[in-house]
Scaffold this motif. Structure first.
Motif, PDB file in Angstrom:
ATOM      1  N   ASN A  88       0.824  -1.206   0.000  1.00 13.51           N
ATOM      2  CA  ASN A  88       0.000   0.000   0.000  1.00 13.51           C
ATOM      3  C   ASN A  88       0.861   1.260   0.000  1.00 13.51           C
ATOM      4  O   ASN A  88       0.502   2.272  -0.621  1.00 13.51           O
ATOM      5  N   GLU A  89       1.995   1.204   0.701  1.00 19.54           N
ATOM      6  CA  GLU A  89       2.909   2.347   0.713  1.00 19.54           C
ATOM      7  C   GLU A  89       3.437   2.612  -0.692  1.00 19.54           C
ATOM      8  O   GLU A  89       3.481   3.763  -1.143  1.00 19.54           O
ATOM      9  N   TYR A  90       3.831   1.548  -1.380  1.00 22.11           N
ATOM     10  CA  TYR A  90       4.360   1.696  -2.733  1.00 22.11           C
ATOM     11  C   TYR A  90       3.294   2.246  -3.675  1.00 22.11           C
ATOM     12  O   TYR A  90       3.550   3.129  -4.494  1.00 22.11           O
ATOM     13  N   ARG A  91       2.079   1.712  -3.570  1.00 24.55           N
ATOM     14  CA  ARG A  91       1.010   2.165  -4.450  1.00 24.55           C
ATOM     15  C   ARG A  91       0.650   3.628  -4.176  1.00 24.55           C
ATOM     16  O   ARG A  91       0.353   4.385  -5.100  1.00 24.55           O
ATOM     17  N   ALA A  92       0.686   4.009  -2.895  1.00 26.48           N
ATOM     18  CA  ALA A  92       0.397   5.402  -2.545  1.00 26.48           C
ATOM     19  C   ALA A  92       1.438   6.346  -3.144  1.00 26.48           C
ATOM     20  O   ALA A  92       1.156   7.520  -3.412  1.00 26.48           O
ATOM     21  N   ALA A  93       2.639   5.810  -3.358  1.00 24.13           N
ATOM     22  CA  ALA A  93       3.710   6.607  -3.955  1.00 24.13           C
ATOM     23  C   ALA A  93       3.687   6.514  -5.478  1.00 24.13           C
ATOM     24  O   ALA A  93       4.597   7.011  -6.153  1.00 24.13           O
ATOM     25  N   GLY A  94       2.653   5.852  -6.016  1.00 25.47           N
ATOM     26  CA  GLY A  94       2.509   5.758  -7.472  1.00 25.47           C
ATOM     27  C   GLY A  94       3.310   4.655  -8.122  1.00 25.47           C
ATOM     28  O   GLY A  94       3.532   4.678  -9.339  1.00 25.47           O
ATOM     29  N   LYS A  95       3.734   3.675  -7.327  1.00 27.57           N
ATOM     30  CA  LYS A  95       4.549   2.581  -7.875  1.00 27.57           C
ATOM     31  C   LYS A  95       3.699   1.322  -8.034  1.00 27.57           C
ATOM     32  O   LYS A  95       2.931   0.963  -7.142  1.00 27.57           O
ATOM     33  N   ALA A  96       3.837   0.677  -9.177  1.00 28.72           N
ATOM     34  CA  ALA A  96       3.112  -0.568  -9.434  1.00 28.72           C
ATOM     35  C   ALA A  96       3.840  -1.711  -8.725  1.00 28.72           C
ATOM     36  O   ALA A  96       5.054  -1.869  -8.876  1.00 28.72           O
TER      37      ALA A  96
END
Length: 208
Positions: A142-150
């Motif tokens: 979720n942290e990665y996705r929140a930062a725009g990372k797939a």
């Protein structure tokens, strides 16, 4: 007052550390960022994280101001940190920095892997924060996705398990709960509940 918080990746120790520091008016140090910065320095130099000579040199000349936290929080830096942190000379180079930070008044909250066991064995309060690997993987994803990372959830979980194994089995300052640390399992807790539980632990220790 010195509060030592240890635990595996994505257990919530960083968030808890920041909130405790704010609550008690203490300084906060996420010691994992030190190792992430070393790992990123090695990568930026075109070397691999298991290049012992490059990692030691990076640790001995570390300049945290070169990096922003968002970069260091990335998956690449995190994976590199797990490798360089297993090198004894790297850990030795960063020990004094961490201890000096903790010693400054009015005290500090430090979170990492070996704070209660190696860096601040005489800390006033020690908390070992953990959570189920699947929950930690979801949080990190979720942290990665929140930062725009797939990201792929299965890959994140596999990486979490590999990091747990490396951190727990390394010869230099392995991840383990200090004998006098209080265990805080955040598997079923939200942020506010986990922070409240941590404050109760600190208050109980302060009362003796």
């Amino acid at each position: 007052m010195i509060i030592a918080i240890d635990g595996p990746a994505a257990s919530g120790k960083g968030t808890i550390g920041k909130r405790l520091a704010a609550h008690y008016g203490l300084r906060h140090l996420d010691t994992g960022l030190l190792y992430r910065a070393v790992g990123k320095s090695v990568l930026d130099a075109g070397k691999t994280p298991d290049d012992r000579k490059a990692a030691i040199a990076a640790a001995q000349s570390l300049d945290l101001t070169r990096f922003d936290e968002a970069t260091l929080k990335g998956a690449e830096a995190g994976e590199a940190a797990s490798h360089v942190s297993a090198i004894p000379e790297v850990r030795a180079a960063l020990v004094n920095y961490q201890r000096a930070f903790a010693a400054e008044k009015p005290g500090a909250v430090l979170d990492g892997r070996d704070i209660g066991t190696v860096i601040c064995p005489d800390a006033d309060v020690k908390i070992f924060v953990t959570a189920a690997p699947e929950v930690r993987a979801t949080r990190r994803g979720n942290e990665y996705r929140a930062a725009g990372k797939a990201v792929d959830d299965a890959t994140v979980l596999a990486d979490i398990r590999k990091r747990d194994e490396r951190d727990s089995s390394r010869a230099a300052s392995p991840l383990r709960q200090a004998d006098d640390a209080v265990l805080l399992d955040t598997t079923a807790m939200g942020v506010e509940e986990a922070v409240a539980a941590a404050i109760r632990i600190v208050e109980a220790r302060r009362r003796g």
